[in-house]
Design a protein around this motif. Structure first.
Motif: not given
Length: 64
Positions: A2-6
């Motif tokens: 999720a941090q990568g996508i965000g």
């Protein structure tokens, strides 16, 4: 994940909202709303799931 996508989509999405509204206030409003939603889900969904997991007699994970 999720941090990568965000990190990849968050900046351009925020810039797009700023471009359409001319202000950063809607961007921060969306972020605050998402933070509150995350807190509510953690309290009312994850916390009961975690409690039932531990009270179901699951064995503790042994160190490798």
């Amino acid at each position: 994940m999720a941090q990568g996508i965000g990190s990849v989509l968050g900046g351009p999405f925020a810039a797009l909202i700023h471009e359409h509204t001319g202000s950063w206030v809607p961007v921060f409003g969306i972020i605050i709303t998402m933070d509150i939603l995350t807190a509510v889900l953690a309290l009312f969904v994850l916390k009961p799931m975690r409690r039932s997991w531990f009270t179901a007699g699951r064995p503790a994970l042994a160190p490798a």
